[in-house]
Design a protein around this motif. Structure first.
Motif, PDB file in Angstrom:
ATOM      1  N   ALA A  21       1.760   0.828   6.801  1.00  0.00           N
ATOM      2  CA  ALA A  21       0.896   0.368   7.890  1.00  0.00           C
ATOM      3  C   ALA A  21       1.448  -0.943   8.418  1.00  0.00           C
ATOM      4  N   LEU A  22       2.003  -0.881   9.629  1.00  0.00           N
ATOM      5  CA  LEU A  22       2.557  -2.087  10.244  1.00  0.00           C
ATOM      6  C   LEU A  22       2.203  -2.102  11.715  1.00  0.00           C
ATOM      7  N   GLU A  23       2.012  -3.300  12.251  1.00  0.00           N
ATOM      8  CA  GLU A  23       1.759  -3.424  13.680  1.00  0.00           C
ATOM      9  C   GLU A  23       3.077  -3.123  14.388  1.00  0.00           C
ATOM     10  N   PRO A  24       3.145  -2.053  15.189  1.00  0.00           N
ATOM     11  CA  PRO A  24       4.434  -1.588  15.712  1.00  0.00           C
ATOM     12  C   PRO A  24       5.189  -2.606  16.573  1.00  0.00           C
ATOM     13  N   PHE A  25       4.467  -3.433  17.317  1.00  0.00           N
ATOM     14  CA  PHE A  25       5.156  -4.326  18.246  1.00  0.00           C
ATOM     15  C   PHE A  25       5.428  -5.708  17.663  1.00  0.00           C
TER      16      PHE A  25
ATOM     17  N   PRO B 188       0.817  -1.211   0.000  1.00  0.00           N
ATOM     18  CA  PRO B 188       0.000   0.000   0.000  1.00  0.00           C
ATOM     19  C   PRO B 188       0.854   1.266   0.000  1.00  0.00           C
TER      20      PRO B 188
ATOM     21  N   LEU C 250       6.889  -4.231   4.090  1.00  0.00           N
ATOM     22  CA  LEU C 250       5.612  -4.295   3.384  1.00  0.00           C
ATOM     23  C   LEU C 250       5.748  -5.111   2.097  1.00  0.00           C
TER      24      LEU C 250
ATOM     25  N   LYS D 113       5.993  -8.754   3.004  1.00  0.00           N
ATOM     26  CA  LYS D 113       4.665  -9.273   3.330  1.00  0.00           C
ATOM     27  C   LYS D 113       3.866  -9.541   2.063  1.00  0.00           C
TER      28      LYS D 113
END
Ligand SMILES: Nc1ncnc2c1ncn2[C@@H]1O[C@H](COP(=O)(O)OP(=O)(O)OP(=O)(O)O)[C@@H](O)[C@H]1O
Ligand SMILES: [Mg+2]
Lengths: 253, 312
Positions: free
Chosen positions: B88-92, B84, B144, B147
């Motif tokens: 946008a990534l889950e920080p932890f 994208p 990203l 992924k």
């Protein structure tokens, strides 16, 4: 069915839980102990018995329900709200998953966590009072259904919420009063008649009553009605979630 | 080659009534690199979001690998990877867990060797145990990409993969894209850097105001629309260009020692012979000559401006 997908979501959600497992274990133990000190010992010593059960024991089912409901809601609502908030929801939407699979993943994990807390409270309570469970199977069924249905409800809140305030609004404004007024710490029969009538409209009354019946074999409401209430609530949540995904409400422009 | 993405009349009107994408028909060949160019708000992300399932179409159809993106979304989405525009990534979450998560979401069993290859290729292997919040912006973008590749897609959408990325990383990204193309992956990328499209794309599409203005092979586009320039270096600087040369489209450089002439390669005649004759008649002596093809940037700006004028 995309089982790998469901498992990926479930494991991801549980990973967050395991990161904070100590906290997740200690806080219900602590709060339950406090409840027993205050309600069970201090106040309970002045109340003889409620419906043939010592007051300390009487509040156990309500205590478990209160925690299971709030845990189910907060875990599931946060679980789905967070990816929406940080933008990682794009992954869910672009993956070959249908809404049922997404819901199973998130709600399954939230219900598991709620169940864990419920069991920790039950365990802690049994250290303070001598608990007899009259209908163990019914107790487990009520507990599981409550975990599940309130996690479903939380999922809806998480989708609906546009910010963190809204995320906390419903649990704070709706659930806590309903539970406190739902006979968690008293029997409905102890209320003045008018409040008893009003209580019939509180769905939580049926849940707590049914759950308490599973423990002590006494209930404010007929057990069938309790089952119907929780079953109906679960179904309603499922229907709403179905509509949400069909219309893309708040997740898919 | 056969089409792997077939778009027919796909259109999107958002809830506020804004038509972000006018009915668009386009087919993308397997294995090609298509670059979508267009100003901010043109509808590039909207198009990609429609194809990836992030936005519901208002009309039209699209197929990926022959699978309808709505009715046969599972099969279609398995073929698609998306990077994208916004990070946008889950920080932890750790890099490794994050990539593994995506592979699972797409319904594939765990395959550590595969993921290791992907992470190594993106120079992320050393960072696999880092939480994503501890990574630099460029590395986050690579995560990203990792992924998006975790489920071995046949079609990869890269929405501005090199926005805010330094020159070195950009070159690196281009190499990665070339690698993927060599593996037969079809790549659709959007970019604001025209030199990027020029460097890596096979075909170029230009979108403006939700409308696909053109899609053409890059080389053909450059040839068709390209203007060339001829720069003439003079032996001796001149104060001004002689009157006799006024008929030519010429410009004199600051130091007055170079004259640049613009001409159209598609024209009947380029006029170069006559210009050179005229220069020599005017008594100017040439030191050197250089010709240059105008860049895609000039073409692009020209196109969008022309359309803007047409709309005004
Ligand atoms: N969810 C939405 N609701 C309403 N309008 C939207 C939405 N998303 C995009 N738009 C509008 O649609 C138009 C196209 O947006 P889009 O993001 O597709 O442009 P873009 O070509 O990707 O631009 P950029 O180069 O800035 O990324 C814009 O005018 C934008 O404001
Ligand atoms: Mg965009």
């Amino acid at each position: 069915m995309n089982w790998h997908g469901i498992l990926a979501i479930y494991r991801y959600e549980m990973a967050r839980f395991f990161r904070t497992i100590i906290q997740g274990f200690i806080s219900p133990v602590l709060s339950t102990s406090l409840y027993f000190v205050v309600f069970g010992t201090a106040i309970g010593s002045r109340i003889d018995q409620v419906e043939g059960v010592s007051y300390a024991a009487f509040i156990v089912p309500g205590l478990i329900m209160l925690s299971v409901m709030t845990q189910g809601i907060s875990n599931a609502s946060f679980g789905i709200y967070f990816p929406k908030f940080i933008g990682t929801i794009y992954e869910l939407l672009s993956a070959p998953l249908n809404f049922i699979e997404i819901v199973i993943g998130y709600v399954g994990a939230a219900a598991t966590k709620a169940l864990f807390v419920g069991l920790v409270i039950l365990g802690t309570a049994s250290l303070f009072v001598d608990l007899q469970i009259a209908h163990p199977l019914a107790m487990v069924a009520f507990l599981l259904l409550t975990c599940l249905s309130f996690a479903l409800f939380g999922f809806i809140i998480g989708i609906w919420a546009g910010n963190f305030e809204q995320l906390q609004l419903i649990p704070l404004l709706v659930i806590t009063p309903l539970v406190f007024l739902g006979g968690a710490f008293y029997s409905i029969s102890m209320l003045p008649e008018i409040w008893q009538k009003i209580s019939y409209f509180n769905p939580v009354v049926y849940l707590i009553s049914g759950f308490r019946w599973a423990f002590f074999d006494t209930a404010d409401m007929p057990v069938g009605l309790s089952l119907l209430a929780i079953g109906g609530f679960t179904l309603l949540c499922l229907v709403i979630i179905g509509v949400i995904f069909r219309t893309g409400y708040r997740i898919k422009p | 080659m056969s089409a792997i993405v077939e778009i027919e009349g796909l259109t999107k009107t958002y809830d506020d009534g804004y038509q972000a994408l006018k009915p668009l028909t386009l087919s993308i060949e397997e294995g090609e690199i298509l670059a979508l160019l267009g100003p901010n708000g043109a509808g590039k992300t909207t198009l990609i979001s429609l194809l990836c399932g992030l936005v519901s179409p208002s009309g039209g159809t699209a197929r990926v690998g022959g699978h309808d993106i709505i009715h046969d979304y599972r099969a279609a989405r398995r073929l698609i990877g998306l990077v994208p525009q916004e990070i946008a990534l889950e920080p932890f979450q750790k890099v490794w867990a994050s990539v593994r998560f995506t592979r699972g979401l797409f319904g594939l069993p765990r395959d550590d060797a595969k993921l290791e290859t992907i992470l190594r290729r993106l120079s992320l292997w050393e960072k696999r145990a880092s939480e994503t919040k501890a990574l630099s912006g460029g590395m986050k973008r690579r995560v990203l990409i990792a992924k998006a590749l975790a489920h071995e897609p046949r079609v990869l959408f890269l929405d501005e993969p090199t926005a805010g990325v330094d020159v070195e990383l950009r070159r690196d990204m281009w190499e990665i894209v070339a690698d993927l193309k060599a593996q037969g992956v079809t790549i659709i990328l959007t970019t604001h850097y025209i030199e990027e499209a020029e460097a890596i794309a096979d075909r170029i599409g230009v979108i403006n105001r939700g409308e696909l203005l053109l899609v053409e092979q890059k080389d053909a586009l450059m040839r068709r629309m390209g203007r060339k320039s001829l720069t003439i270096e003079l032996r001796q600087p001149v104060d001004a260009l002689p009157e006799a040369l006024a008929a030519y489209d010429l410009s004199l450089s600051q130091d007055r020692s170079r004259v640049t002439y613009f001409y159209d390669t598609q024209g009947e005649s380029t006029g170069i012979t006559r210009l050179l004759q005229a220069l020599s008649d005017a008594g100017l002596h040439l030191a050197d000559l250089e010709t240059r093809q105008s860049s895609l940037e000039e073409i692009f700006v020209g196109l969008v401006e022309a359309e803007e004028e047409g709309a005004a």
